[in-house]
Design an enzyme around this catalytic site. Structure first.
Site, PDB file in Angstrom:
ATOM      1  N   LYS A 220     -15.836  16.020   9.678  1.00 15.46           N
ATOM      2  CA  LYS A 220     -17.083  16.444  11.212  1.00 15.46           C
ATOM      3  C   LYS A 220     -17.336  17.276  11.985  1.00 15.46           C
ATOM      4  CE  LYS A 220     -17.643  12.318  14.084  1.00 15.46           C
ATOM      5  NZ  LYS A 220     -17.456  11.087  15.002  1.00 15.46           N
TER       6      LYS A 220
ATOM      7  N   TRP B  63     -20.839  13.801  10.206  1.00 14.00           N
ATOM      8  CA  TRP B  63     -19.839  13.485   8.961  1.00 14.00           C
ATOM      9  C   TRP B  63     -21.060  14.751   7.633  1.00 14.00           C
ATOM     10  CZ3 TRP B  63     -19.705   7.986   9.184  1.00 14.00           C
ATOM     11  CH2 TRP B  63     -19.156   7.394   9.956  1.00 14.00           C
TER      12      TRP B  63
ATOM     13  N   THR C 299       0.768  -0.811  -0.229  1.00 15.07           N
ATOM     14  CA  THR C 299       0.126   0.163  -0.089  1.00 15.07           C
ATOM     15  C   THR C 299       0.589   1.309   0.049  1.00 15.07           C
ATOM     16  OG1 THR C 299       0.134   0.410   1.915  1.00 15.07           O
ATOM     17  CG2 THR C 299      -1.845  -1.263   1.736  1.00 15.07           C
TER      18      THR C 299
ATOM     19  N   GLU D  65      -5.574  -3.967  -1.129  1.00 13.86           N
ATOM     20  CA  GLU D  65      -6.190  -5.121  -0.449  1.00 13.86           C
ATOM     21  C   GLU D  65      -7.399  -5.728  -0.661  1.00 13.86           C
ATOM     22  OE1 GLU D  65      -5.182  -2.350   0.645  1.00 13.86           O
ATOM     23  OE2 GLU D  65      -4.454  -2.030   2.443  1.00 13.86           O
TER      24      GLU D  65
END
Ligand code: ADP
Length: 536
Positions: free
Chosen positions: A434, A439, A185, A330
């Site tokens: 936030k 959110w 990654t 992944e």
């Protein structure tokens, strides 16, 4: 009672044998940095793969050696994608655009025994050579004539290595769960982590990609991945294109040169391509500015980050239908793909356009759910947002050298899932804004503002705020043709398009946005640039 079917392991070798049978004369084109084109067929390429397999044995690499590559999308990198895993070793594609410290970390973490290096990256590897104790062999991806002077010990030219070898190889039958491909990654949080695929996971990912309701490649396709092979094997195209009998055009290093890429598309009659939004946007701007046409290219995958509706619609006008694919390293990498259902044709224009921006339905084999902060599963009502978790035969169960993850893999993405199974990414957990405990979806604001013709690129980030803890800041690269555009005009443009309390408190103009090694806009770097930002 067990079934009575044959035990035929799924392996990368089976993709090679299949392509040799159904697509031996199908073309494999590769473009070098100076524009030279190599013309092979799969038949020729697989003969070279056999020679390379013999060469890997002659180097006496461990049967499970991790063999590193620092290379662009070209035919030699394609050959490495087959010879390394089909001899039982592990093809470790390294992103050469990472910081040198990260490249060094990755090579050492994987304990690479050999490195196959594009000449362009040899100076970077020379500088770290004394800190790479596991590497015994250094191979430059070039001919003997082009072999650069180097301090790397016994640096060999790839073509000299192949020249000595026989054109056939006695391929072993491998366990389908054997490791085949390693990709790290990008390490946006902490050190990069290794994702280790297997023969089985690669074959299943490709089979699922190739279903008609997904990417659905066929032998009529000419596929050109702009996404690099070091970014999750160019989303598996070196495997799924030959599996489908599709031709492959590997564009080399100049993927951000829209003129060179559109020339190549026209020259090779490319029908299908894959790229992150930034690259599609470059092609779109070039087509808009020059009036160039690319009639053969009719479909493409836009993935790796969210693309704006404006980009989809402008590419429609150029005859290229973009489809949103979501995935991650992944996930080998594709987890979901967005194609319309018949009922979407009946939707009003706005709703049909909005449907297109969803990240799509899971590929067969992938299970998805959204959960709240306590791990409770949330309803698939298309409204409730939660953290996206996945399971499946090509999802990572543990990082390389690290302990096993939980049964479900936490993607770090925030999403909704609707009753038809369409998932929509609203943010990454680490990018979420936030405000007053609620959110705000930066992706939805970005998409709304991109509809303004004066906006070339736009990003929304959260910036600390005394009262609300965080508030959105809009950062825009304006179009040059709009010199009189003001931040206030853009903020009022958003009114009525997004909830009122989502409207960013301010808008700043910049000349360029920072990008990651895979070409995505880096919100992390942008947040760092604005970390001392003072609200007016
Ligand atoms: P990196 O960390 O370098 O971005 P990955 O390519 O593995 O590495 O990134 C995966 C992430 O990219 C996903 O978790 C998601 O946040 C984002 N992503 C990938 N595809 C899409 C998409 N189609 N729409 C929105 N975000 C996406």
């Amino acid at each position: 009672m067990k079934g009575l079917m044959m035990d035929a392991p799924l392996s990368i070798k089976t993709i090679m044998s299949h392509a040799e049978m159904i697509a031996a004369d199908t073309k494999l084109i590769s473009r070098s940095a100076d524009g030279d084109i190599s013309r092979l067929t799969y038949r020729h390429a697989f003969v070279r793969v056999a020679k390379l397999a013999n060469a890997l044995d002659r180097l006496e690499l461990d049967p499970e050696a991790r063999v590193g590559t620092l290379a662009w999308n070209d035919h030699r990198h394609f050959e490495l994608h087959y010879a390394i895993p089909c001899t039982g070793r592990i093809c470790h594609t390294i992103n050469p655009k990472l910081f040198p410290e990260q490249v060094r970390f990755i090579i050492n973490d994987a304990q690479n025994e050999a490195l196959f290096i594009d000449p362009e990256f040899i100076p970077m590897i020379e500088a770290m050579r004394d800190h790479l104790p596991s590497v015994k062999h250094w191979i430059a991806l070039c001919t003997a004539n082009n072999l650069p002077q180097s301090t790397l010990p016994n640096l060999q030219a790839y073509e000299s290595l192949l020249n000595r070898e026989q054109e056939s190889y006695d391929w072993p039958v491998l366990d389908e769960n054997r490791a085949s491909n390693l990709c790290y990654t990008s390490g946006t949080t902490g050190d990069p982590k290794g994702v280790l695929g297997s023969h089985r996971s690669i074959v299943l990912q490709c089979m699922s990609q190739n279903m008609a309701s997904q990417l659905g490649l066929t032998s009529e396709d000419v596929v050109m991945p702009l996404v690099p092979m070091f970014h999750v094997n160019a989303w598996c195209m070196p495997y799924s294109a030959p599996m489908a009998g599709a031709a492959l055009v590997l564009p080399g290093p100049q993927v951000s040169d829209a003129q060179a890429m559109t020339d190549l598309i026209n020259q090779e009659q490319v029908t299908f391509s894959l790229a992150v939004p930034t690259l599609w946007s470059g092609i779109n701007q070039f087509l808009n500015a020059t009036g160039t046409r690319i009639p053969s290219l009719n479909r493409g995958v836009i993935g790796g980050a969210a693309g704006a509706l404006k980009l989809y619609e402008e590419m429609d006008r150029h005859g290229v239908r973009l489809e949103n694919g979501w995935g991650m390293t992944e996930l080998s990498p594709i987890g979901s793909y967005n194609r319309y259902l018949p009922q979407h044709d009946q939707l009003p224009d706005d709703a049909r356009a909005d449907q297109r921006l969803k990240s799509g339905r899971p590929l067969f084999g992938i299970q998805m759910r959204i959960v709240d902060e306590d791990g409770n599963t949330l309803p698939h009502d298309g409204e409730t947002t939660g953290v996206l978790e996945i399971r499946g035969p090509w999802a990572c169960s543990a990082y390389y050298g690290k302990p096993r993850e939980h049964d479900w893999f936490n993607t770090g993405d925030v999403a909704t899932i609707d009753p038809l199974g369409y998932m929509r990414i609203t943010d990454r957990v680490k990018d979420v804004i936030k405000s007053g405990g609620e959110w705000i979806s930066s992706i939805e604001i970005e998409n709304a503002i991109m509809a303004h013709p004066g906006v070339r690129e736009a990003v929304v980030i959260g910036v600390a705020h005394q009262h609300w803890s965080e508030r959105p800041l809009l950062v825009v690269v304006p179009e040059e043709s709009y010199p009189l555009l003001t931040p206030e005009q853009l903020l009022s443009f958003l009114e009525g398009k997004i909830p009122k309390w989502w409207i960013p408190n301010a808008c700043e103009f910049v000349d360029t946005l920072p990008h990651t090694a895979t070409g995505k806009v880096s919100k992390k770097m942008l947040r760092e640039n604005f970390n001392r930002y003072q609200w007016a």
